[in-house]
Motif scaffolding. Sequence first.
Motif, PDB file in Angstrom:
ATOM      1  N   SER A 330     -20.851 -85.777 -58.282  1.00 29.07           N
ATOM      2  CA  SER A 330     -21.485 -84.315 -58.510  1.00 29.07           C
ATOM      3  C   SER A 330     -22.055 -83.648 -57.114  1.00 29.07           C
ATOM      4  O   SER A 330     -21.898 -82.596 -56.992  1.00 29.07           O
ATOM      5  CB  SER A 330     -22.664 -84.502 -59.617  1.00 29.07           C
ATOM      6  OG  SER A 330     -23.924 -85.188 -59.131  1.00 29.07           O
ATOM      7  N   GLY A 334     -19.829 -80.884 -57.315  1.00 30.97           N
ATOM      8  CA  GLY A 334     -20.579 -80.414 -58.061  1.00 30.97           C
ATOM      9  C   GLY A 334     -20.561 -78.818 -57.781  1.00 30.97           C
ATOM     10  O   GLY A 334     -20.523 -77.934 -58.758  1.00 30.97           O
ATOM     11  N   ILE A 417     -27.258 -84.473 -60.003  1.00 31.96           N
ATOM     12  CA  ILE A 417     -26.495 -83.363 -60.828  1.00 31.96           C
ATOM     13  C   ILE A 417     -27.481 -82.165 -60.626  1.00 31.96           C
ATOM     14  O   ILE A 417     -27.134 -81.290 -60.340  1.00 31.96           O
ATOM     15  CB  ILE A 417     -26.558 -83.688 -62.369  1.00 31.96           C
ATOM     16  CG1 ILE A 417     -25.287 -84.754 -62.562  1.00 31.96           C
ATOM     17  CG2 ILE A 417     -25.940 -82.556 -63.057  1.00 31.96           C
ATOM     18  CD1 ILE A 417     -25.115 -85.332 -64.086  1.00 31.96           C
TER      19      ILE A 417
END
Length: 531
Positions: A330, A334, A417
């Motif tokens: 991520s 991400g 995240i």
Amino acid sequence: MFKTLLKKQMYEFFAGFFIDKKTGKSRAKNGVIGYIVIYIFLFVMLGVVFFNSAATLCAPLSEMGLSWLYFAIMSLIGLALGVFGSVFNTFSALYKAKDNDILLSMPIPPRMILFSRMTGTWIMGTAYELIVMVPALIVYYINVKQTALSVVFSVLAVLDMSVTVLVLSCALGWVVALISGKRKNKSIATVILSLVFLACYYIVYMRAYEYIGMVIQNADKVSSFFKTYIFLIYQLGMAAEGKVLSMLIVTVFTAAAFADVMVVMSRTFIKITTNEKAAAKIVYKEKTASRKSESTALLKKEFAKFFSSPNYMLNCALGTVMMPALGIISLIKGEQLVEKLSTAAPELGNILPLAAAASVCMLTSMNDITAPSVSLEGKSLWIIRSYPVDMKKVLFAKLKVHLIMTVIPGVFASACIGASMKLGIAESVIICLISAAFAVLNGSFGLFINLKKPNFTWTNEIAPIKQSAGVVITLFGGWGVIVVLAALYLLLNTLVSPLIFLIICLAVLSAAAAGFTLWVAKKGSVILNNL
């Protein structure tokens, strides 16, 4: 005698369907049907995935006159899944079964014991292989014009593949067994090698359709690669088209490989099986032992059991590896993903925090360390019951192992995240707390189920780790919680914001986790003391 040994082996594999391990009595008819339906459903769903992949690949290749290449590619996938599905329990089933001493003390030829266990391994590997090859054959028969010879040979080719799966699984199990007798850190080494295999498998799986497109676009190069570097798989594809010489080559090679593996394993079976009896001598060195609390000593004992079993680590703590991997990915990808989503569907930006929480919880549910932890005590249960400690501390030691192996990577993944998606501080903190609450819920629920449905009669640790009701219920129960919460959001999305809904989820998960933890502390300790 072989029939009796094989029957015993099959009974160990499938006893969980028909026998309640806690009471030793047969399950009710509805319970047996329920177990069978669940497993059939899982196999069918996997079969549908491979059917779709096969259908995408078969028609273009058959139109190019390369139907053999289609069969060769699907065979390679079937071999990989067959080995993947059986290799993790091959070592323990062949060499580390708990009834080794009893069987070897009987007037039974060791080769017959080995062959019966290899047959059991062959059945398990074939079951996994058929998840790929049954859909592949159906697609093959639909898209490619068949002759009587090609139909017969394609079925025989699948049978030859099943023997190849057995050969590869047994060879890997034999290598692991040899290494195990030489190294102290054998469990960690086995886990690392298995995780590398898993990583390669999932990379291929996630990019399967991309690879299918590449194969179709470069069919000539791919076919040349098979002919040059994977000659046996090429001959397998040709055999499925009805080529007699190819079928003969594949069969002879498979038979020779099986014979070689059987000879090597039969000559080393007793030596490897009894290897632990000839452990290296330990030179006594006087040391000053530091005093430990009851909780610390119990936690150390649980970690020692956890790290001593590759099967336990691989099957019950895969989320510990997957969550940090998700966090790192991520951080790398991400921001690009968020930009694409924002461009394609701006309305999805509001639910990114919910998607982040759901993804971490999904991986958290892959850790079910507590679900088989009571059953793994086996016939040694009397030892922990004789401890001069409260049984609550014994159960909490098992729960702490789960939390240490789950909460830390879960919070790491959540934080990564949150940073990559540029979520607010409040949202990131709540997602971290949700992952921790979900881990507590999963761990305490696993203990709850295992205390309700223990299995202390196993001869192979694979039974409580992979084939027990508690593990299945804990795993799918975690997924079910996520699905229910997602459905709840669909009902409430016009009334509450994503942030408020995250707070609601945190409250619900925390309350459920507290309830099951309290049950473990009070009723669970009483049940453990009376088992």
